[in-house]
Enzyme design. Structure first.
Site, PDB file in Angstrom:
ATOM      1  CG  ASP A  23      59.281  72.422  43.150  1.00 36.86           C
ATOM      2  OD1 ASP A  23      58.431  73.618  43.344  1.00 36.86           O
ATOM      3  OD2 ASP A  23      60.200  72.127  42.305  1.00 36.86           O
ATOM      4  CE  LYS A  87      56.517  79.636  43.527  1.00 36.99           C
ATOM      5  NZ  LYS A  87      57.318  78.232  43.448  1.00 36.99           N
ATOM      6  CD  GLU A 187      60.810  77.251  45.584  1.00 33.37           C
ATOM      7  OE1 GLU A 187      61.481  78.028  45.040  1.00 33.37           O
ATOM      8  OE2 GLU A 187      59.585  77.483  45.306  1.00 33.37           O
ATOM      9  CG  ASP A 211      65.874  77.824  42.208  1.00 31.86           C
ATOM     10  OD1 ASP A 211      65.809  77.444  41.072  1.00 31.86           O
ATOM     11  OD2 ASP A 211      64.953  77.498  43.095  1.00 31.86           O
TER      12      ASP A 211
END
Ligand code: AMP
Length: 618
Positions: A23, A87, A187, A211
Site C-alpha cells: 500500500d 503521491k 485500493e 476511506d
C-alpha cells in the site's frame, strides 16, 4: 510441483517465489504478505514497531535518502530537504497542483507548466517517480530483512480515481526500485478482498468502501460478481482527512486560550506542539469522554461532545460524497450489501456511526483500518503467485478515449465507463492521394472537439505505401490492460505496416478535473452537437472541392465552356461558404455544386465505360 531453491545471501530455503502486497500511501506506506503457516495476510513489522512506514523522505547533505520514521523528525527541522505526500505529485504537471502549492513545504519546480513536476532539494532534482521508488526500496528492504529472502515481485495499490498517467508512474516507481510489479490494483478492491468479500466466486455483492485517511478522503462503489470486481463510481476530496480534525482542535484551543494567530504563525514550535497535542486528543477521544493535558503551564481540555461538534461539518462533507457516488453508479442505499472502512480516521466513533447510519447497516471495521489495503494487496499477490485460484479484477475508464479525426473532431473508440481490461478498434483511411504518413492523436474526454479534451499521446504511422485517397485501411486499436494502461496500435491492413505506443501521458488529471470534464460535456452538449455538424459539413465541402478539382483537371477536354464556368462559380461560392459558420449554407452550396457536376460526371463516366468495352466480345 513447487520449486524449492536456496537463497545464497541468507542461506534460507525458498519455496517458490514470494509475492508481496504494497500500500503506497500518501501519509504512510506498508507491505504485507500471506503468512506461510497461518495463510492469513499480515502486515510486516520489525519486532514491536508499527507496520506503518511514513511516506517521508529526507535527503541529507550528501543527498542520501532516509525514509520513514527516521525521516519524519526532519519535517520540522529541515522542511526544504524533507519530502512528504509525494503521491500527490504522481503523474502531475505543475499546472495540476499549483492551486495546492501552499501545501508543500519543499520546492516544487514550476519552470515548464505542462511537463511533469519535479522536486528540488539543494542542487538536485527528483521526479515523483524517483521519490516513490525510495519508499518502495525501503519497503522492499524491510520485507527482505524480516522474511530473510529476496523480494522482487509485488502488487501495488492505487486510488480508484488514479488515471493512466498516475498508474503508469506508480508502475515505473516499482521498476526503479528493482521490483517486478505484477499488478496495480485499486485500493477499495484490495480493502474488500481483505474482508474476504469477493473471494467466493459465486458471490454477487455491491459494496461501498469509505476511506478516510490523514489527508485524503474517497468513497467507491463496487460490484462483485463471478469473482470480478468492478468499480462503478468513486467520489471524494483529496484535501480532507484526519489532519483537518487536528486543525479544528488547534483552532479551538487557540481561541479558548487566547493564542493569537500571529503568535502561532511566527512561533512554529508552539504551533507544532499544539498540533501534536491535538492529534493525541483526537485519538484519546476515540475511547474516552474527555482529554486533558498540561501544555506550557496551561491545562488544555476538550471533551468528546465538543470534538464531535467541531468535526461534524467534515463528516457531513464525506456523506455528501457518498450520496454523489451512489447517484453516479445508479445504486440505492438499500442495494449496498457491505460497507468497508479504510484509513486511520475511521477509528473516530462519530465517523463510523455516521457512515453506518447513512448506509443503514453495520460496517466492516474489525481489521486495522491502516492495514486493510495492504492486507488485500497481499491476498491478490498470493493469487498471482499461483497459490490461490484466480480472481479477476475489473475496473472502468473514468473518461472516454478516442482519436482526432478530420476537422479536429473526437472519435471515441472507448466510451467512458468501459471495463478494464478491454479492447476496441476502428478503421480509418487517408484523405489525400499518395499520403504515406498518418498522424494518430489520442485524446481523453467527453467533448466533441479534441481541443476541449486532453491529449494523451501522438504518433505517426509512417511508410504507408502510396495509394489513392480512401484506399488505405488503417486500423487503430486501443488495448487497456489489467493495470489500466493504454496501448494504441495503428496498422495499415493492406501492407501490414504498423506502429504501437504505450500511452504515457504528459500529465495527469485530478478527480476534480475528471468531474469537471464530465460536467463540461453536459453543459456544452448543445454547442458541441452544433459544432460537430458544422465541422462535418466543412470537411465534406473541402473534400468535394478537392475531388471536383481533380476530376476537372483530368477531364477538361470533355466539358463545355458553360459547364466549366458554372462549376468554377459554384466552387467559388462553396469556398466562400466554408469560411462562414453556417452549416446550412455550406450544405446548400454542396448541393448546388453537386447539381452542376452530376450531368457531366455521369456523361464522362458513361463514355469511359463504353470506350473500355470497345472491341470486347460480350
Ligand atoms: P492513514 O492516512 O490511513 O494512515 O490515517 C492516518 C490518520 O488517522 C491520521 O490523521 C491519524 O491522526 C488518524 N488516526 C490514527 N489513529 C486514530 C485514532 N485512534 N483515532 C482517530 N484518528 C486516528
Amino acid at each position: 510441483m513447487s520449486k524449492i531453491s536456496i537463497n545464497i545471501a541468507t542461506g534460507s530455503l525458498q519455496q517458490a517465489e514470494i509475492v508481496v502486497g504494497i500500500d503506497l500511501g500518501t501519509t504512510n506506506s506498508l507491505i504485507a504478505v500471506i503468512h506461510p503457516e497461518s495463510k492469513q495476510a499480515v502486515a510486516l513489522k520489525e519486532h514491536d514497531s508499527s507496520s506503518l512506514v511514513p511516506s517521508v523522505i529526507y535527503f541529507d547533505e550528501l543527498n542520501n535518502a532516509i525514509v520513514g520514521d527516521n525521516a519524519k523528525q526532519f519535517l520540522e527541522k529541515t522542511p526544504e530537504r524533507t519530502i512528504f505526500s509525494s503521491k500527490r505529485l504522481m503523474g502531475k504537471s505543475y499546472n495540476d497542483i499549483k492551486e495546492n502549492e501552499f501545501f508543500f513545504s519543499y520546492k516544487v519546480i514550476d519552470d515548464d507548466t505542462d511537463r511533469l513536476v519535479k522536486v528540488q532539494v539543494g542542487d538536485k532534482f527528483y521526479s515523483p517517480v524517483e521519490l516513490s521508488s525510495y519508499i518502495l526500496k525501503e519497503l522492499k528492504a524491510r520485507a527482505e530483512h524480516i522474511l530473510k529472502t529476496s523480494v522482487n515481485k509485488v502488487v501495488i495499490t492505487v486510488p480508484a480515481y488514479f488515471n493512466d498517467a498516475q498508474r503508469q508512474a506508480t508502475r515505473d516507481a516499482g521498476k526503479l526500485a528493482g521490483l517486478d510489479v505484477l499488478r496495480i490494483i485499486n485500493e477499495p478492491t484490495a480493502a474488500s478482498l481483505a474482508y474476504g468479500i469477493g473471494i467466493n466466486q459465486t458471490e454477487e455483492k455491491t459494496i461501498a468502501v469509505y476511506d478516510l485517511g490523514g489527508g485524503t478522503f474517497d468513497v467507491s462503489i463496487l460490484t462483485i460478481s463471478n469473482g470480478i470486481f468492478e468499480v462503478l463510481s468513486t467520489h471524494g476530496n483529496t484535501y480532507l482527512g484526519g489532519d483537518d480534525f487536528d486543525k479544528v482542535i488547534v483552532d479551538y484551543w487557540s481561541k479558548e486560550f487566547n493564542f493569537s494567530k500571529d503568535e502561532l504563525q511566527q512561533n512554529k514550535q508552539l504551533m507544532q506542539g499544539l498540533r501534536i497535542k491535538a492529534e493525541e486528543a483526537k485519538k484519546h477521544l476515540s475511547h474516552n469522554a474527555e482529554y486533558r493535558t498540561n501544555f506550557n503551564g496551561d491545562i488544555l481540555t476538550i471533551n468528546k461532545d465538543k470534538f464531535e461538534q467541531l468535526i461534524q461539518p467534515f463528516v457531513n462533507k464525506t456523506l455528501d460524497s457518498c450520496k454523489q457516488a451512489l447517484k453516479d453508479s445508479n445504486i440505492t442505499i438499500n442495494e449496498i450489501d457491505e460497507v468497508v472502512m479504510v484509513g486511520g480516521s475511521t477509528r473516530v466513533p462519530l465517523v463510523t456511526n455516521a457512515v453506518s447510519n447513512f448506509f443503514n447497516k453495520k460496517v466492516n471495521n474489525t481489521l486495522n483500518p491502516d492495514e486493510v489495503v495492504a492486507l488485500g494487496a497481499a491476498i491478490q499477490a498470493d493469487i498471482l503467485a499461483g497459490n490461490n485460484k484466480e480472481i479477476l479484477l475489473l475496473d472502468i475508464t473514468p473518461l472516454s478515449l478516442g482519436i482526432e479525426t478530420m476537422g479536429g473532431l473526437m472519435d471515441v473508440l472507448m466510451p467512458r465507463n468501459s471495463k478494464i481490461p478491454s479492447k476496441a478498434a476502428r478503421q480509418y483511411t487517408t484523405s489525400k492521394d499518395g499520403q504515406i504518413n498518418m498522424r494518430i492523436s489520442v485524446y481523453q474526454g467527453e467533448r466533441d472537439l479534441v481541443k476541449d479534451n486532453r491529449k494523451l499521446a501522438e504518433f505517426n504511422l509512417t511508410n504507408i505505401p502510396a495509394m489513392p485517397a480512401g484506399l488505405p485501411k488503417v486500423e487503430v486499436s486501443f488495448l487497456i490492460d489489467a493495470d489500466g494502461i493504454l496501448k494504441v496500435k495503428a496498422k495499415e491492413l493492406r501492407s501490414g505496416v504498423e506502429q504501437t505506443i504505450d500511452v504515457k501521458p504528459q500529465y495527469g488529471l485530478t478527480d476534480d478535473e475528471v468531474e469537471k470534464m464530465l460536467m463540461d460535456s453536459i453543459t456544452h452538449a448543445k454547442d458541441d452537437i452544433a459544432i460537430r455538424a458544422l465541422t462535418e459539413a466543412r470537411t465534406e465541402g473541402e473534400q468535394l472541392l478537392e475531388t471536383t478539382e481533380k476530376f476537372i483537371g483530368k477531364n477538361a477536354a470533355q466539358l463545355s465552356q458553360d459547364e466549366m464556368l458554372a462549376t468554377a462559380q459554384a466552387m467559388q461560392t462553396l469556398q466562400l461558404a466554408l469560411t462562414m459558420n453556417d452549416k446550412n449554407l455550406i450544405q446548400t452550396k454542396i448541393e448546388e455544386l453537386n447539381e452542376i457536376s452530376r450531368p457531366y460526371a455521369e456523361r464522362i463516366m458513361d463514355n469511359a465505360v463504353s470506350s473500355a468495352m470497345k472491341g470486347k466480345v460480350i
